[in-house]
Scaffold this active site. Structure first.
Site, PDB file in Angstrom:
ATOM      1  N   ASN A  93       0.877  -1.176   0.000  1.00 55.15           N
ATOM      2  CA  ASN A  93       0.000   0.000   0.000  1.00 55.15           C
ATOM      3  C   ASN A  93       0.912   1.222   0.000  1.00 55.15           C
ATOM      4  OD1 ASN A  93      -1.792   2.051   0.422  1.00 55.15           O
ATOM      5  ND2 ASN A  93      -2.420   1.411   2.482  1.00 55.15           N
ATOM      6  N   LYS A 122       0.045   4.246  -0.208  1.00 59.85           N
ATOM      7  CA  LYS A 122      -0.605   5.434   0.368  1.00 59.85           C
ATOM      8  C   LYS A 122      -0.375   6.634  -0.573  1.00 59.85           C
ATOM      9  CE  LYS A 122      -0.158   3.246   4.812  1.00 59.85           C
ATOM     10  NZ  LYS A 122      -0.028   3.332   6.254  1.00 59.85           N
ATOM     11  N   HIS A 135      -9.514   1.310   4.825  1.00 62.07           N
ATOM     12  CA  HIS A 135      -8.240   1.466   5.520  1.00 62.07           C
ATOM     13  C   HIS A 135      -8.441   2.409   6.703  1.00 62.07           C
ATOM     14  CE1 HIS A 135      -4.123   2.551   6.439  1.00 62.07           C
ATOM     15  NE2 HIS A 135      -3.770   1.438   5.804  1.00 62.07           N
ATOM     16  N   GLU A 145      -6.786   4.759   7.844  1.00 63.10           N
ATOM     17  CA  GLU A 145      -6.537   6.178   7.556  1.00 63.10           C
ATOM     18  C   GLU A 145      -7.747   6.815   6.891  1.00 63.10           C
ATOM     19  OE1 GLU A 145      -2.839   5.552   5.536  1.00 63.10           O
ATOM     20  OE2 GLU A 145      -1.895   5.028   7.445  1.00 63.10           O
ATOM     21  N   GLU A 203      -5.461  -4.726  10.457  1.00 65.56           N
ATOM     22  CA  GLU A 203      -4.430  -3.725  10.709  1.00 65.56           C
ATOM     23  C   GLU A 203      -4.742  -2.994  12.012  1.00 65.56           C
ATOM     24  OE1 GLU A 203      -2.319  -2.527   6.804  1.00 65.56           O
ATOM     25  OE2 GLU A 203      -4.043  -1.229   7.051  1.00 65.56           O
ATOM     26  N   GLY A 256       2.528   2.323  10.932  1.00 70.78           N
ATOM     27  CA  GLY A 256       3.503   3.410  10.793  1.00 70.78           C
ATOM     28  C   GLY A 256       4.190   3.775  12.100  1.00 70.78           C
ATOM     29  N   SER A 296       3.499  -2.180  10.407  1.00 72.88           N
ATOM     30  CA  SER A 296       4.947  -2.254  10.613  1.00 72.88           C
ATOM     31  C   SER A 296       5.552  -3.611  10.239  1.00 72.88           C
ATOM     32  CB  SER A 296       5.296  -1.886  12.063  1.00 72.88           C
ATOM     33  OG  SER A 296       4.864  -0.567  12.357  1.00 72.88           O
TER      34      SER A 296
HETATM   35  P1  13P Z   1       3.084   0.404   7.804  1.00 69.89           P
HETATM   36  O1  13P Z   1       3.603  -0.873   7.194  1.00 69.89           O
HETATM   37  O2  13P Z   1       3.858   1.613   7.367  1.00 69.89           O
HETATM   38  O3  13P Z   1       2.942   0.285   9.302  1.00 69.89           O
HETATM   39  O4  13P Z   1       1.617   0.634   7.232  1.00 69.89           O
HETATM   40  C1  13P Z   1       0.700  -0.401   7.311  1.00 69.89           C
HETATM   41  C2  13P Z   1      -0.478  -0.048   6.500  1.00 69.89           C
HETATM   42  O5  13P Z   1      -1.243   0.839   6.866  1.00 69.89           O
HETATM   43  C3  13P Z   1      -0.693  -0.755   5.237  1.00 69.89           C
HETATM   44  O6  13P Z   1      -1.954  -0.512   4.728  1.00 69.89           O
END
Ligand code: 13P
Length: 274
Positions: free
Chosen positions: A14, A16, A104, A106, A178, A184, A224
Site C-alpha cells: 500500500n 498510500k 483502511h 486512515e 491492521e 507506521g 509495521s
Molecule cells: P506500515 O507498514 O507503514 O505500518 O503501514 C501499514 C499499513 O497501513 C498498510 O496498509
C-alpha cells in the site's frame, strides 16, 4: 495446527500517498526483475499486490509484473454520479485495475469512512469484478479497554453483511487486519496477538458466511511489517499475508517480505491438493 495450503499467501504494497509516476514505474520494473528471478511459487502459492495512488494506476496496470495484481486504495460505491473528486468502480475496471483496498484505518480516521458506506463499497466492488480487500482493526484505546475483538467483529459484520455468500469467494475477497496502533509506528503486533485476532476474524467470517468459505478467504496482517518480522508473522496458521506500508516503498524491503513468504511455502509441502 499446520498452515493451510488452501489459501495463497498475499503480499500487498500500500503506497498510500507516495510516488510520482516515474518513481512508480521504476519500482514496478525493479519488482518485475525480482519476480522474474524468483519464479518458484510466485503467482500460485504467493500472490503479489501493489496499490498505488490513483494518479499512477493506469501506468501501474501497463507495467504490472506478470503474476502481480494492481489495486486502488479506495473507490466510491456508485458507478457514476455527481460526486466531485470521487472515482467509481466502473472507472477502475475501465483502467484494468484488479481490486480495491476498502476501509483502511486512515480513511476511517481522516475521511469519515464508515461501515455503512463500506458495506455498499464491498458489494459494488464485487459486482464490478474488482477484488475487495477490506481493512479492519482496533485503535489503541479500544485494545486497552479490552474491546479489540468486539470492534473487529462488528466492523466485519457491518461491512460484509450485504455480500452474497457466493460472491464472498468468487469476488476474490480478502481481509486485512491492521491494528491502528501498529500502523507506521514501528510497533508490530506480536505473532501471538496477530494470530489470535486472525482466528477471531476467521470465526466471524464463518458466522457471516460459513466455515468452508471462511477457510478460503485470505486474512492479511498489516502494521509495521518488515523483512525482519515477516517470516514469524506469516508462519502462523491464520496469517495469510501482509499489507505493507512503509516497507513497501522500496523494492529492496518489499522483496524481502515476498522472499519470507516464498521461503515459507518452500518449507510447506503443497500436498498436490492446493
Ligand atoms: P506500515 O507498514 O507503514 O505500518 O503501514 C501499514 C499499513 O497501513 C498498510 O496498509
Amino acid at each position: 495446527m499446520t498452515k493451510s495450503t488452501v489459501r495463497p499467501i498475499v503480499i500487498a504494497a500500500n503506497w498510500k500517498m507516495h510516488k510520482l509516476r516515474g518513481e512508480a514505474m521504476e519500482f514496478l520494473d525493479e519488482l518485475a526483475t525480482y519476480m522474474d528471478e524468483h519464479p518458484q511459487g510466485l503467482g500460485s502459492r504467493v500472490e503479489v499486490v501493489v496499490a498505488p495512488p490513483f494518479t499512477s494506476l493506469e501506468l501501474a496496470v501497463e507495467h504490472c509484473p506478470p503474476h502481480a495484481r494492481i489495486y486502488s486504495q479506495n473507490m466510491h460505491q456508485d458507478d457514476h454520479g455527481a460526486f466531485t473528486g470521487e472515482v467509481s468502480p466502473a472507472m477502475l475496471r475501465d483502467l484494468g485495475v484488479d481490486g480495491v483496498v476498502l476501509g483502511h484505518s486512515e480513511r476511517r480516521q481522516y475521511f469519515n469512512e464508515h461501515d455503512g458506506a463500506l458495506a455498499e463499497k464491498v458489494v459494488a466492488a464485487a459486482e464490478f469484478g474488482l477484488r475487495p480487500m477490506l481493512c479492519v482493526g482496533e485503535t489503541l484505546e479500544e485494545r486497552q479497554s479490552g474491546a479489540a475483538e468486539d470492534v473487529v467483529r462488528r466492523q466485519l459484520e457491518t461491512a460484509l453483511g450485504d455480500l452474497d455468500v457466493i460472491k464472498a469467494t468468487s469476488s476474490g475477497l480478502s481481509i486485512a487486519y491492521e491494528p491502528v496502533w501498529a500502523i507506521g509506528t514501528g510497533e508490530t503486533a506480536t505473532p501471538e496477538i496477530a494470530q489470535h485476532l486472525h482466528a477471531v476474524i476467521r470465526d466471524e467470517l464463518a458466522s457471516i458466511f460459513n466455515v468452508e468459505i471462511a477457510e478460503r478467504i485470505s486474512v492479511l496482517y498489516g502494521g509495521s511489517v518488515k523483512p525482519g518480522n515477516a517470516g514469524e508473522l506469516l508462519a502462523n496458521v491464520d496469517i495469510d499475508g501482509a499489507l505493507v506500508g512503509g516497507a513497501a516503498l522500496e523494492v529492496a524491503s518489499f522483496s524481502g517480505i515476498i522472499g519470507a513468504a516464498l521461503d515459507l511455502v518452500a518449507a510447506t509441502p503443497s500436498a498436490g491438493a492446493r
